[in-house]
Design a protein around this motif. Structure first.
Motif, PDB file in Angstrom:
ATOM      1  N   GLN A 260       0.944  -1.169   0.000  1.00  0.00           N
ATOM      2  CA  GLN A 260       0.034   0.029  -0.148  1.00  0.00           C
ATOM      3  C   GLN A 260       1.121   1.201   0.174  1.00  0.00           C
ATOM      4  OE1 GLN A 260      -3.364   0.037  -0.192  1.00  0.00           O
ATOM      5  NE2 GLN A 260      -3.502  -2.224  -0.178  1.00  0.00           N
ATOM      6  N   ALA A 261       0.393   2.372  -0.016  1.00  0.00           N
ATOM      7  CA  ALA A 261       0.851   3.504  -0.168  1.00  0.00           C
ATOM      8  C   ALA A 261       2.062   3.738   1.116  1.00  0.00           C
ATOM      9  CB  ALA A 261       0.165   4.875   0.223  1.00  0.00           C
ATOM     10  N   VAL A 262       3.336   4.284   0.933  1.00  0.00           N
ATOM     11  CA  VAL A 262       4.393   4.115   1.928  1.00  0.00           C
ATOM     12  C   VAL A 262       4.981   5.519   1.919  1.00  0.00           C
ATOM     13  CG1 VAL A 262       6.707   3.368   2.358  1.00  0.00           C
ATOM     14  CG2 VAL A 262       5.187   1.738   1.276  1.00  0.00           C
ATOM     15  N   ALA A 263       4.820   6.279   3.128  1.00  0.00           N
ATOM     16  CA  ALA A 263       5.152   7.445   3.106  1.00  0.00           C
ATOM     17  C   ALA A 263       6.830   7.467   3.585  1.00  0.00           C
ATOM     18  CB  ALA A 263       4.751   7.982   4.520  1.00  0.00           C
ATOM     19  N   VAL A 264       7.539   8.360   2.651  1.00  0.00           N
ATOM     20  CA  VAL A 264       9.045   8.264   2.967  1.00  0.00           C
ATOM     21  C   VAL A 264       9.663   9.728   3.623  1.00  0.00           C
ATOM     22  CG1 VAL A 264      11.273   8.169   1.923  1.00  0.00           C
ATOM     23  CG2 VAL A 264       9.296   6.751   0.917  1.00  0.00           C
ATOM     24  N   PRO A 265       9.624   9.924   4.953  1.00  0.00           N
ATOM     25  CA  PRO A 265       9.806  11.074   5.511  1.00  0.00           C
ATOM     26  C   PRO A 265      11.151  11.726   5.051  1.00  0.00           C
ATOM     27  CG  PRO A 265      10.272   9.458   7.033  1.00  0.00           C
ATOM     28  CD  PRO A 265       9.713   8.511   5.903  1.00  0.00           C
ATOM     29  N   VAL A 266      11.153  13.134   4.771  1.00  0.00           N
ATOM     30  CA  VAL A 266      12.271  13.763   4.394  1.00  0.00           C
ATOM     31  C   VAL A 266      12.788  14.674   5.704  1.00  0.00           C
ATOM     32  CG1 VAL A 266      13.518  15.567   2.957  1.00  0.00           C
ATOM     33  CG2 VAL A 266      11.715  13.676   2.108  1.00  0.00           C
ATOM     34  N   SER A 267      11.722  15.321   6.065  1.00  0.00           N
ATOM     35  CA  SER A 267      12.264  16.373   7.142  1.00  0.00           C
ATOM     36  C   SER A 267      10.681  16.913   7.477  1.00  0.00           C
ATOM     37  CB  SER A 267      13.173  17.379   6.691  1.00  0.00           C
ATOM     38  OG  SER A 267      12.566  18.411   5.752  1.00  0.00           O
ATOM     39  N   THR A 268      10.889  17.748   8.759  1.00  0.00           N
ATOM     40  CA  THR A 268       9.629  18.791   9.209  1.00  0.00           C
ATOM     41  C   THR A 268       9.787  19.914   8.370  1.00  0.00           C
ATOM     42  OG1 THR A 268       9.778  17.631  11.345  1.00  0.00           O
ATOM     43  CG2 THR A 268       8.674  19.789  11.230  1.00  0.00           C
ATOM     44  N   TRP A 269       8.814  20.300   7.842  1.00  0.00           N
ATOM     45  CA  TRP A 269       8.791  21.438   6.979  1.00  0.00           C
ATOM     46  C   TRP A 269       7.827  22.539   7.619  1.00  0.00           C
ATOM     47  CZ3 TRP A 269       6.149  21.708   1.488  1.00  0.00           C
ATOM     48  CH2 TRP A 269       6.479  22.672   0.936  1.00  0.00           C
ATOM     49  N   VAL A 270       6.611  22.592   7.999  1.00  0.00           N
ATOM     50  CA  VAL A 270       5.993  23.731   8.352  1.00  0.00           C
ATOM     51  C   VAL A 270       5.643  23.274   9.863  1.00  0.00           C
ATOM     52  CG1 VAL A 270       4.124  25.121   8.388  1.00  0.00           C
ATOM     53  CG2 VAL A 270       5.325  24.405   6.254  1.00  0.00           C
ATOM     54  N   GLN A 271       5.969  23.857  10.931  1.00  0.00           N
ATOM     55  CA  GLN A 271       5.388  23.627  12.200  1.00  0.00           C
ATOM     56  C   GLN A 271       4.846  25.033  12.968  1.00  0.00           C
ATOM     57  OE1 GLN A 271       5.137  20.173  13.719  1.00  0.00           O
ATOM     58  NE2 GLN A 271       4.022  21.617  15.126  1.00  0.00           N
ATOM     59  N   ALA A 272       3.508  25.283  12.844  1.00  0.00           N
ATOM     60  CA  ALA A 272       3.164  26.797  13.273  1.00  0.00           C
ATOM     61  C   ALA A 272       2.013  26.453  14.093  1.00  0.00           C
ATOM     62  CB  ALA A 272       2.795  27.611  12.031  1.00  0.00           C
ATOM     63  N   GLY A 273       2.331  26.534  15.543  1.00  0.00           N
ATOM     64  CA  GLY A 273       1.165  26.117  16.574  1.00  0.00           C
ATOM     65  C   GLY A 273       0.427  24.876  16.255  1.00  0.00           C
ATOM     66  N   GLY A 274      -0.681  24.540  16.257  1.00  0.00           N
ATOM     67  CA  GLY A 274      -1.299  23.275  16.053  1.00  0.00           C
ATOM     68  C   GLY A 274      -1.071  23.025  14.633  1.00  0.00           C
ATOM     69  N   PHE A 275      -0.701  23.729  13.579  1.00  0.00           N
ATOM     70  CA  PHE A 275      -0.516  23.194  12.058  1.00  0.00           C
ATOM     71  C   PHE A 275       0.921  22.485  11.998  1.00  0.00           C
ATOM     72  CE2 PHE A 275       0.630  24.064   7.809  1.00  0.00           C
ATOM     73  CZ  PHE A 275      -0.352  23.406   7.042  1.00  0.00           C
ATOM     74  N   HIS A 276       0.704  21.531  11.165  1.00  0.00           N
ATOM     75  CA  HIS A 276       1.973  20.578  11.001  1.00  0.00           C
ATOM     76  C   HIS A 276       1.904  19.992   9.604  1.00  0.00           C
ATOM     77  CE1 HIS A 276       5.437  18.298  11.569  1.00  0.00           C
ATOM     78  NE2 HIS A 276       4.643  17.032  10.842  1.00  0.00           N
ATOM     79  N   ALA A 277       2.930  20.277   8.717  1.00  0.00           N
ATOM     80  CA  ALA A 277       3.045  19.977   7.279  1.00  0.00           C
ATOM     81  C   ALA A 277       4.448  19.288   7.169  1.00  0.00           C
ATOM     82  CB  ALA A 277       2.727  20.772   6.318  1.00  0.00           C
ATOM     83  N   ALA A 278       4.644  18.009   7.185  1.00  0.00           N
ATOM     84  CA  ALA A 278       5.948  17.373   6.904  1.00  0.00           C
ATOM     85  C   ALA A 278       6.221  17.268   5.499  1.00  0.00           C
ATOM     86  CB  ALA A 278       5.811  16.104   7.541  1.00  0.00           C
ATOM     87  N   TRP A 279       7.474  17.154   5.287  1.00  0.00           N
ATOM     88  CA  TRP A 279       8.103  16.982   4.010  1.00  0.00           C
ATOM     89  C   TRP A 279       8.239  15.726   3.582  1.00  0.00           C
ATOM     90  CZ3 TRP A 279      13.050  19.732   1.540  1.00  0.00           C
ATOM     91  CH2 TRP A 279      12.992  19.578   0.134  1.00  0.00           C
ATOM     92  N   THR A 280       7.522  14.981   3.187  1.00  0.00           N
ATOM     93  CA  THR A 280       7.269  13.485   2.965  1.00  0.00           C
ATOM     94  C   THR A 280       6.961  13.131   1.515  1.00  0.00           C
ATOM     95  OG1 THR A 280       6.350  13.385   5.227  1.00  0.00           O
ATOM     96  CG2 THR A 280       6.169  11.428   3.789  1.00  0.00           C
ATOM     97  N   LEU A 281       7.597  12.097   1.092  1.00  0.00           N
ATOM     98  CA  LEU A 281       7.783  11.450  -0.404  1.00  0.00           C
ATOM     99  C   LEU A 281       6.541  10.353  -0.277  1.00  0.00           C
ATOM    100  CD1 LEU A 281      11.141  11.301  -1.731  1.00  0.00           C
ATOM    101  CD2 LEU A 281       9.571  13.265  -1.710  1.00  0.00           C
ATOM    102  N   ARG A 282       5.426  10.597  -1.014  1.00  0.00           N
ATOM    103  CA  ARG A 282       4.266   9.400  -1.116  1.00  0.00           C
ATOM    104  C   ARG A 282       4.486   8.456  -2.169  1.00  0.00           C
ATOM    105  NH1 ARG A 282      -0.831   9.393   0.771  1.00  0.00           N
ATOM    106  NH2 ARG A 282      -2.288   7.795  -0.428  1.00  0.00           N
ATOM    107  N   PHE A 283       4.828   7.473  -1.857  1.00  0.00           N
ATOM    108  CA  PHE A 283       5.059   6.295  -2.960  1.00  0.00           C
ATOM    109  C   PHE A 283       3.692   5.275  -2.782  1.00  0.00           C
ATOM    110  CE2 PHE A 283       6.397   1.841  -3.896  1.00  0.00           C
ATOM    111  CZ  PHE A 283       7.156   2.203  -5.072  1.00  0.00           C
ATOM    112  N   ASP A 284       3.226   5.336  -3.832  1.00  0.00           N
ATOM    113  CA  ASP A 284       2.225   4.368  -4.256  1.00  0.00           C
ATOM    114  C   ASP A 284       2.183   4.333  -5.742  1.00  0.00           C
ATOM    115  OD1 ASP A 284       1.103   6.833  -5.295  1.00  0.00           O
ATOM    116  OD2 ASP A 284      -0.615   6.692  -3.844  1.00  0.00           O
ATOM    117  N   THR A 285       1.294   3.695  -6.434  1.00  0.00           N
ATOM    118  CA  THR A 285       1.540   3.229  -7.829  1.00  0.00           C
ATOM    119  C   THR A 285       1.441   4.772  -8.775  1.00  0.00           C
ATOM    120  OG1 THR A 285       0.682   1.024  -7.507  1.00  0.00           O
ATOM    121  CG2 THR A 285       0.645   1.819  -9.870  1.00  0.00           C
ATOM    122  N   LEU A 286       0.297   5.469  -8.195  1.00  0.00           N
ATOM    123  CA  LEU A 286      -0.063   6.683  -9.039  1.00  0.00           C
ATOM    124  C   LEU A 286       1.193   7.456  -9.110  1.00  0.00           C
ATOM    125  CD1 LEU A 286      -1.808   8.471 -10.619  1.00  0.00           C
ATOM    126  CD2 LEU A 286      -2.667   9.363  -8.416  1.00  0.00           C
TER     127      LEU A 286
END
Length: 647
Positions: free
Chosen positions: A62-88
């Motif tokens: 199934q879809a695999v997340a390949v973490p790269v680093s923490t990207w945006v961390q502002a209060g309760g908002f979090h967006a990681a820099w992650t590569l998504r590996f799936d067939t698409l």
């Protein structure tokens, strides 16, 4: 130990390394080393992408997340820099990196006569590739938008690479502005997604879609379904990147860049981003039937519009550019009917034959010393036999002549439109079927004008020569894909192995039966597009080989229609009157009245008042003690009078 995740990461970041090395150190290491580094890292990227897709499919994960680093961390908002590996994502990375690698190699030969240093060009190509890879491997909407804007920036740099040409600069600015307008809607769509779901992560959004199906927004006293609003906004963003009707005007002007740029933009990057977006957001789009209907209408209309304009263009690259616009319309028709697998299938086969056609056109232009007018060519088959052969293969694929790649994917989309049924299905099937005829007609018009018949400008023909092996090798590789890609990929993309291949990376709603009913298309209905394609070839042969006077006679007898098509339905003129001129008038008003009169006028008025007042005071300075005493007396009287009045 080498893992799928590590191979995938190398495939994505190798082009970035190439962009940094050639861009920052190009002047130091020189053009030859820059070319080697750029092409070598693209070879590494393509090899790792193929390996990652192969081993990933073998593992059936199934879809695999390949973490790269923490990207945006502002209060309760979090967006990681992650590569998504799936067939698409893996299939897109493989297609983008392989086609880009061939274009990088082709550019070594094509740009060899460039007077200016070319390390900047290769840096831009690699940056463009990396931005597209970031887009298709995104695991959240913020990362998607980063790649989305990255390809926009890189396209601006590449289209305007010859910055000493006013036409190239204007085309780059036009592409940038048109895409920014569409991106505004895209940004609003992302914001509404975050407000509705409270997250930007794909997995979190897709998992909670059923909980928000009934959500709505109130605007001007009317309630609108949330998914429909978001779906339309996302699609408008896709219209800009993928040059759909109303946002298409930047695409033909992008031909001002070097031919490898045209191939990269039109085949593997940027224009395919919109199709990928709809496939990635399929779990949401499946619950927005009105938005999907709009996708079908715009896609079918774009398909027809671009094909009609391509019929009369004299420029070889612009003809192919309008074919890109038309083929993208097919992909959106498929996505609008929920046939995302078919859209991705045509996207992939299109990458092969469209890159082949553009690079072949570049070989012709290179041989004719930058001549692009097809009506100045002719009879080049004997001078450019390899280029002629591979361009025939690309045209056979584009024209959907069996068994070439385009036939497998384009006919599947047309059959899907028929099986979808209803008024919308009939509308899309009619336009897409008509375009099958028009596509074959303008494709063979190009072939006959360029390679067959008599030379129209003998001095051009006499000096023409076949390109070198560095240019021809990518053409031969792409020709194999254009010839056999459809047959090889069909079982995996839309055939018996499609469920295992996509492995949940594309979502179809339970009531979406287009893919399941595809094989039940009636025999005659399934044959109509192919018959019309052969008919288009026959008409082109009659008009440009047997009776070459027919096109000129038709142009004279139907001059208003001819001019309407030649001027691209007058979209540029219409936009100039509706938007450009009023905007310039407003800007001129704000400049002369707002800026010069108000903003600059107030300080200037105060300055003049100060100068005038000081000039009056200067007159009092006479040097006479009597005048000074009299002035002081007057001041004292005024002061005492004011004091008494206030009391």
């Amino acid at each position: 130990m080498i893992t799928v995740a590590s191979l995938f990461s190398v495939a994505v970041f190798a082009p970035l390394l190439g962009a940094l090395v050639t861009g920052l150190l190009g002047r130091v290491i020189g053009d030859p080393i820059s070319r080697i580094v750029s092409v070598g890292l693209m070879v590494v990227s393509a090899g790792c992408a193929v390996a990652a897709l192969w081993f990933g499919l073998a593992a059936s994960a199934q879809a695999v997340a390949v973490p790269v680093s923490t990207w945006v961390q502002a209060g309760g908002f979090h967006a990681a820099w992650t590569l998504r590996f799936d067939t698409l994502s893996a299939s897109m990375v493989t297609m983008v990196s392989c086609v880009s690698m061939l274009i990088h190699l082709y550019s070594v030969g094509y740009m060899s006569h460039e007077k200016n240093p070319v390390h900047r060009f290769f840096a831009y190509l690699s940056l463009f590739t990396f931005a597209m890879l970031m887009l298709v491997t995104s695991d959240n909407l913020i990362q998607l938008f980063f790649g989305w804007e990255g390809v926009g920036l890189a396209s601006y740099l590449l289209i305007g690479y010859w910055y000493d040409r006013p036409s190239a600069v204007a085309a780059a600015i036009k592409a940038f502005i048109v895409n920014r307008i569409a991106d505004l809607f895209f940004m609003v769509g992302i914001a509404l997604l975050f407000l509705l779901f409270g997250t930007v992560s794909y997995d979190n959004i897709f998992a909670t879609v059923p909980e928000h199906v009934g959500a709505s927004y109130r605007l001007f006293g009317t309630s609108f379904p949330a998914f429909e609003v978001i779906g339309v906004l996302l699609f408008i963003g896709a219209m800009g990147k993928s040059a759909q009707l109303f946002f298409h005007t930047w695409l033909p002007d992008a031909m001002e860049g070097p031919t490898p740029v045209s191939a990269l933009i039109h085949a593997a990057t940027m224009v395919t981003a919109g199709v990928f977006l709809l496939a990635r957001m399929s779990p949401l789009m499946e619950f927005a039937p009105v938005a999907k209907g709009l996708v079908v209408v715009i896609g079918a209309s774009t398909c027809f519009f671009a094909a009609t304009v391509g019929l009369v263009q004299p420029d070889i690259k612009r003809t192919i550019a309008y074919s890109t616009c038309s083929q993208l319309g097919y992909m959106f028709v498929a996505a609008g009917f929920g046939f995302y697998q078919g859209a991705m299938f045509h996207l992939t086969t299109h990458a092969f034959f469209k890159a082949l056609l553009f690079l072949s056109a570049g070989s012709v232009i290179h041989a004719l010393h930058d001549e692009q007018d097809m009506f100045r060519m002719g009879g080049l088959a004997r001078k450019l036999p390899v280029t002629c052969a591979v361009m025939w293969i690309g045209s056979l694929a584009l024209g959907a002549i069996p068994p070439f790649a385009g036939w497998w994917s384009k006919d599947a989309i047309i059959d899907g439109a028929w099986m979808a049924g209803g008024g919308l299905g009939g509308f899309a099937w009619t336009l897409c079927t008509a375009v099958a005829f028009l596509t074959a007609l303008y494709s063979w018009r190009l072939l006959f004008l360029v390679f067959h018949g008599r030379p129209r400008v003998p001095e051009l023909h006499d000096h023409a020569h076949e390109s070198g092996p560095v240019i021809l090798l990518p053409l031969l590789v792409l020709a194999v894909g254009a010839a056999f890609g459809g047959w090889l990929l069909r079982p995996w993309y839309i055939g018996e192995h499609q469920a295992a291949f996509w492995n949940g990376s594309i979502f179809n709603a339970p009531d979406n039966h287009v893919l399941a009913t595809l094989e039940h298309t009636q025999g005659l209905i399934a044959l109509v597009p192919t018959i019309l394609s052969f008919l288009g070839v026959a008409v082109a042969f009659v008009c440009y080989m047997l009776k070459p006077e027919i096109p000129a006679q038709l142009a004279r007898s139907m001059r208003p229609l001819y001019l309407f098509l030649l001027n691209k339905w007058y979209f540029d003129e219409l936009y100039d009157r509706l938007f450009v001129r009023p905007y310039r008038a407003l800007a001129r008003l704000l400049w002369h009245v707002g800026d010069e009169t108000v903003i600059d006028g107030v300080p200037r008025g105060l300055a003049r008042l100060t100068v005038g007042g000081s000039s009056g005071i200067v007159r009092i300075q006479t040097g006479s003690i009597a005048v000074y005493a009299f002035t002081m007396l007057i001041g004292l009287v005024v002061l005492l009078s004011t004091f008494l009045l206030v009391r």
